[in-house]
Design an enzyme around this catalytic site. Structure first.
Site, short mmCIF file in Angstrom:
data_model
loop_
_atom_site.label_atom_id
_atom_site.label_comp_id
_atom_site.label_asym_id
_atom_site.label_seq_id
_atom_site.Cartn_x
_atom_site.Cartn_y
_atom_site.Cartn_z
N GLU B 65 0.82 -1.21 0.00
CA GLU B 65 0.00 0.00 0.00
C GLU B 65 0.86 1.26 0.00
O GLU B 65 0.55 2.24 -0.67
CB GLU B 65 -0.93 0.01 1.22
N HIS B 134 -10.57 -6.54 8.38
CA HIS B 134 -11.14 -6.07 7.12
C HIS B 134 -12.41 -5.26 7.32
O HIS B 134 -13.08 -4.92 6.36
CB HIS B 134 -11.51 -7.26 6.22
#
Lengths: 363, 332
Positions: B65, B134
């Site tokens: 990321e 998540h």
């Protein structure tokens, strides 16, 4: 009750104007007699209550829970004081302050009895709904008629109860007028004095010589006034009459009396007087000189005991010291309550007024 | 909403239409992220775009990321209009340095020379049994950061229209797509296009209290408002749409009318966006309040996997309605 000028929690000092009420005499600004913090407003705007009803409670300094009436002395039942701080939402508290609703009289319908905005709205609407038609349906003619009734009642009572005696004397005011002319010549226009001011001051000081002219006949006895508060009869343009007081005229300078007189006339004609002005006069002066009247024998405003009248200042042939001259002359008259004084004392009183007008610089 | 020009669609398809439209209209626009190309996106938002626009503009990236957000920042500096997709907000934490220390600050630190016209899309929220790595709602953290804008499209119109407006913004814009919304179906005007990204929207008018929410909880809140209406409580529902900047005037105006507010936020309560909104109501509408501001947030636990526990941890129509009742009547 027309409107509140203060709200709960406001600090007030003796003499502050806290509310505007409408009476048959017109709008009156209510002054407070004690200093402290407004605890609650009892009477919401738009409500009609008898004279003497407690309008608000104040908490005196250093006194945690004492209720004092914001209105005149008569003892009306004091509303129960909130034992603990009320549960009031911020919105309700603000609306209550704005609309003068006493939260102690409002029932809360919110969670755990909290007073909410809607509760204050209901409380504010309830008395208004009842009072508004009456207030709104009092147009000027009716108000005038009401004032007429008040005057009628007072004057009828005066003539029914008070044994008037009347005295009059012509006073040479040449020295007073000359002094006034010279004084005014060196003053800026706004600072100039009217002859009325000298007359008011002369009356107030003459009271020192004959104190029984200043006060009230109450319960079969004379009660001296606490100060010399001279009621000034003011005719209103739309008709009717009020006689609000200028306080402590004996202790004020002519300039101050002049300023207060102008202010009083303006406010009386605008229909907004203060409660103390309306109720405090200890003696009344009426001056009809403007209308060309030379002598006026007035009717005493009960429970006062004397009324002094002045006519027009006119030039007259005047014999003095064996000589005939032309002098400005005013006729001073006295209507006095024979229960409180006799003609002899009344004569002394008028003589004292005349003597003081001889020494205008002392006025 | 049914009109001649309306088409049946889903939130996912509306997002995809927005991407396709932007890619077609502006050659500087390109999409990069994990599995956005051949796999079609982890939530299938970009399915078909690789075939349509080619690998130059739909770029799969390594699982880093920090690297691909940094690449997006560099591309924006170089004059491109990159759209970076991060799989979930939980994973965006690996790119916090790029977002907070670079994207949000470069305009300031370059003395106004370099703007970062970057759009970062990411999924947020729980409700799909994806557990504690998540499912969190950390958008409130980003709403804390000056230098970026934070959007939360909750409707088909906003899913379709916010992206283009965000791309026109000279500064970094983060778009949070609630994972539970992708399958939401509805009708959208065939000619639906760009929408403003500055103002909150009143999704349901009401007079008794204001429910403030955004994103995935908008629909739960509207559901709660419907239940409340059946009990005679008319709730106004505000969809924030933009979490930074917050449209404070719309909130205060509503609370001034209703006197009561409940904030529904899927984030955790402590130090949350709901706390910020509550503070603004206190600052700006205290004297309009009839009741303390209340909040419905997620339980302060890592998001459970088990369905019944996850449901219990999240704001639900019943808990929202109960909070509203307590504020209005004192009883849940």
């Amino acid at each position: 009750m027309v409107e509140w000028r203060v709200g709960p929690g406001d600090r007030v000092a003796r003499g502050d104007i806290v509310a505007l009420v409408e009476t048959e005499k017109g709008l009156i600004e209510v002054e407070i007699f004690d200093s402290g913090v407004i605890e609650s407003l009892v009477v919401p705007p738009g409500t009609k209550v008898p004279v003497g009803t407690v309008l608000a409670t104040i908490r005196a300094d250093a006194e945690p829970v004492r209720a004092a009436a914001a209105t005149a002395p008569p003892a009306a039942p004091t509303p129960p004081m909130a034992a603990a701080r009320l549960r009031v939402s911020p919105a309700a508290r603000r609306l209550a302050e704005e609309s003068g609703v006493d939260l102690a009289t409002v029932t809360g319908t919110g969670p755990e009895g909290v007073i909410q905005k809607i509760d204050v709205q209901r409380a504010a609407a309830a008395p208004e709904a009842a009072a508004t038609p009456e207030a709104a349906a009092t147009p000027a003619p009716d108000r005038l008629a009401a004032m007429r009734r008040v005057i009628a009642a007072a004057m009828a009572r005066s003539k029914r109860e008070i044994p008037h005696y009347y005295l009059a004397t012509d006073i040479d005011v040449s020295r007073a007028m000359a002094w006034l002319e010279a004084e005014n010549a060196r003053r800026a226009v706004p600072d100039r004095l009217l002859p009325s001011v000298l007359l008011l001051r002369a009356v107030a000081l003459a009271v020192q010589d004959v104190p029984e002219m200043n006060g009230f006949w109450v319960d079969g006895a004379f009660r001296a006034g606490a100060g010399v508060h001279v009621g000034v009869a003011i005719s209103l343009r739309q008709g009717g009459l009020v006689a609000p007081a200028i306080h402590d005229v004996d202790r004020k300078r002519a300039d101050d009396v002049m300023r207060e007189l102008l202010d009083l006339v303006k406010r009386a004609r605008a229909g907004v007087l203060r409660s103390s002005e309306v109720s405090d006069a200890t003696i009344t002066v009426t001056n009809l000189g403007d209308q060309g009247v030379e002598t006026v024998f007035g009717v005493i405003y009960p429970p006062q005991v004397a009324l002094v009248g002045f006519g027009r200042v006119v030039e007259r042939p005047w014999a003095s010291g064996g000589m005939l001259g032309v002098r400005p002359v005013v006729t001073a008259s006295l209507s006095a309550d024979h229960r409180a004084s006799d003609g002899h004392r009344g004569g002394r009183f008028l003589a004292s007024i005349a003597r003081r007008l001889e020494e205008p610089e002392a006025l | 909403m049914s009109s001649a020009g309306a088409v049946k669609t889903t939130y996912r398809e509306a997002m995809r239409a927005a991407l396709r439209d932007a890619l077609a209209r502006d050659p500087r626009v390109f999409l990069l992220g994990e599995d956005v190309g051949r796999y079609g996106g982890c939530f299938a938002v970009s399915r078909g775009l690789l075939e349509e626009f080619g690998p130059e503009r739909i770029r799969d990236t390594p699982l880093s990321e920090s690297a691909f957000v940094g690449a997006g920042i560099g591309a924006a500096l170089g004059g491109m209009r990159p759209i970076v997709e991060i799989m979930t907000v939980n994973f965006s934490l690996l790119a916090l340095d790029q977002i907070v220390n670079n994207a949000a600050t470069i305009l300031h630190m370059s003395g106004g020379q370099f703007a970062i016209p970057l759009v970062i899309r990411m999924t947020t929220g729980a409700g799909r049994q994806l557990a504690a790595q998540h499912s969190h709602s950390l958008e409130g953290w980003y709403a804390h950061i000056p230098g970026i804008k934070v959007l939360a499209p909750a409707t088909l119109e906003d899913a379709r229209g916010m992206l283009w407006t965000a791309l026109q913004d000279p500064d970094p814009v983060l778009i949070f797509e609630h994972g539970s919304l992708y399958n939401m179906e509805g009708e959208l005007a065939a000619d639906a296009g760009a929408v403003d990204i500055a103002r909150a929207a009143v999704r349901r008018p009401g007079r008794d209290l204001t429910l403030v929410t955004y994103g995935g909880t908008l629909w739960k809140t509207l559901d709660a408002a419907e239940r409340l209406a059946g009990e005679g409580i008319e709730a106004e529902v505000i969809d924030l749409r933009s979490l930074r900047p917050l449209d404070t005037p719309t909130i205060l105006e509503s609370v001034a009318r209703t006197q009561r507010a409940v904030i529904v936020d899927e984030g955790w309560r402590s130090g949350s966006l709901s706390a910020e909104i509550s503070a603004r109501i206190m600052e700006g509408a205290f004297y309009s309040l009839d009741a303390p501001v209340a909040r419905v947030c997620s339980a302060e636990v890592p998001m459970p996997y088990a369905k019944h526990l996850e449901d219990a941890a999240l704001p639900q129509p019943e808990t929202i309605a109960a909070a509203a009742r307590r504020v209005v009547t004192g009883r849940a």
